[in-house]
Motif scaffolding. Structure first.
Motif, PDB file in Angstrom:
ATOM      1  N   ARG A   1       0.795  -1.237   0.000  1.00  0.00           N
ATOM      2  CA  ARG A   1       0.000   0.000   0.000  1.00  0.00           C
ATOM      3  C   ARG A   1       0.822   1.279   0.000  1.00  0.00           C
ATOM      4  NH1 ARG A   1      -3.653  -0.297   5.036  1.00  0.00           N
ATOM      5  NH2 ARG A   1      -1.672  -0.882   5.980  1.00  0.00           N
ATOM      6  N   LEU A   2       2.143   1.156   0.123  1.00  0.00           N
ATOM      7  CA  LEU A   2       2.973   2.331   0.344  1.00  0.00           C
ATOM      8  C   LEU A   2       4.188   2.369  -0.575  1.00  0.00           C
ATOM      9  CD1 LEU A   2       3.095   2.049   4.246  1.00  0.00           C
ATOM     10  CD2 LEU A   2       1.568   3.523   2.904  1.00  0.00           C
TER      11      LEU A   2
ATOM     12  N   LEU B   1       1.272   7.145   0.060  1.00  0.00           N
ATOM     13  CA  LEU B   1       0.261   6.144  -0.257  1.00  0.00           C
ATOM     14  C   LEU B   1       0.397   5.752  -1.727  1.00  0.00           C
ATOM     15  CD1 LEU B   1      -2.975   7.389   1.535  1.00  0.00           C
ATOM     16  CD2 LEU B   1      -1.173   5.895   2.400  1.00  0.00           C
TER      17      LEU B   1
ATOM     18  N   PHE C   1      -3.978   9.073   9.053  1.00  0.00           N
ATOM     19  CA  PHE C   1      -3.458   7.779   8.617  1.00  0.00           C
ATOM     20  C   PHE C   1      -3.281   6.785   9.763  1.00  0.00           C
ATOM     21  CE2 PHE C   1      -1.848  11.095   5.766  1.00  0.00           C
ATOM     22  CZ  PHE C   1      -2.496  10.702   4.606  1.00  0.00           C
TER      23      PHE C   1
ATOM     24  N   TYR D   1      -0.504   1.417   8.544  1.00  0.00           N
ATOM     25  CA  TYR D   1       0.542   1.989   7.703  1.00  0.00           C
ATOM     26  C   TYR D   1       1.890   2.070   8.421  1.00  0.00           C
ATOM     27  CZ  TYR D   1      -3.136   3.581   4.468  1.00  0.00           C
ATOM     28  OH  TYR D   1      -4.187   3.647   3.584  1.00  0.00           O
TER      29      TYR D   1
END
Length: 177
Positions: A8-9, A69, A104, A109
């Protein structure tokens, strides 16, 4: 340019366009309550931090990543490695740290980025140990530390800010086994 992609990053070096969103994160007193002296910092101080982080990349071959992101390209915060200067118990050791914008939080994350950073530390930089320091009672950071498999090594008083901090470490020679 060093870049790490997770599901996701994107963890990457800093760009000029990152100053404004990181300054907004640093201006949030809730985000900053467990970082440094616990007070928000200005855009000028944020620029100084980014410059120092980039210098550490050049000098040490590692540093603090910008965390973006993958889907939106939005800057979520910062995670990475730095040479600790305090407390004395870990001074000179490589420390992992993170800070994300409040929007976030609670989405995994920080753990995802920190996990990728530890993998980078051992696989790309050949480090055999990383430490983490967090304020005693910082439950969110402690959750990330626990997910990384870091072990408690004691507590200390931060020499500049005076807060009690918990010290953790991980032996990376066993990490990827």
């Amino acid at each position: 340019m060093t870049e790490i992609r997770t599901p996701r990053l994107v963890l990457r070096r800093w760009l000029d366009d990152d100053l404004v969103p990181l300054s907004e994160i640093h201006a949030d007193p809730v985000v900053m309550q467990a970082i440094g002296d616990g007070r928000p910092c200005s855009a000028d101080r944020t620029a100084e931090l980014i410059e120092a982080w980039e210098e550490e990349w050049d000098e040490e071959g590692f540093g603090i990543f910008a965390v973006e992101l993958l889907g939106s390209g939005e800057l979520a915060g910062a995670v990475g490695l730095s040479v600790a200067d305090a407390p004395a118990e870990v001074a000179g050791e490589v420390a992992i740290s993170w800070r994300l914008g409040r929007v976030f939080w609670g989405q995994g994350y920080a753990s995802e980025a920190a996990q990728a950073t530890l993998e980078f530390a051992v696989q790309d930089r050949g480090l055999d140990r990383v430490v983490a320091v967090c304020r005693t009672g910082d439950r969110a950071s402690r959750n990330v530390i626990d997910k990384l498999g870091m072990q408690a090594e004691g507590t200390a008083q931060h020499p500049v800010h005076g807060q009690e901090v918990a010290v953790f470490g991980i032996d990376l020679t066993q990490y990827m086994a």
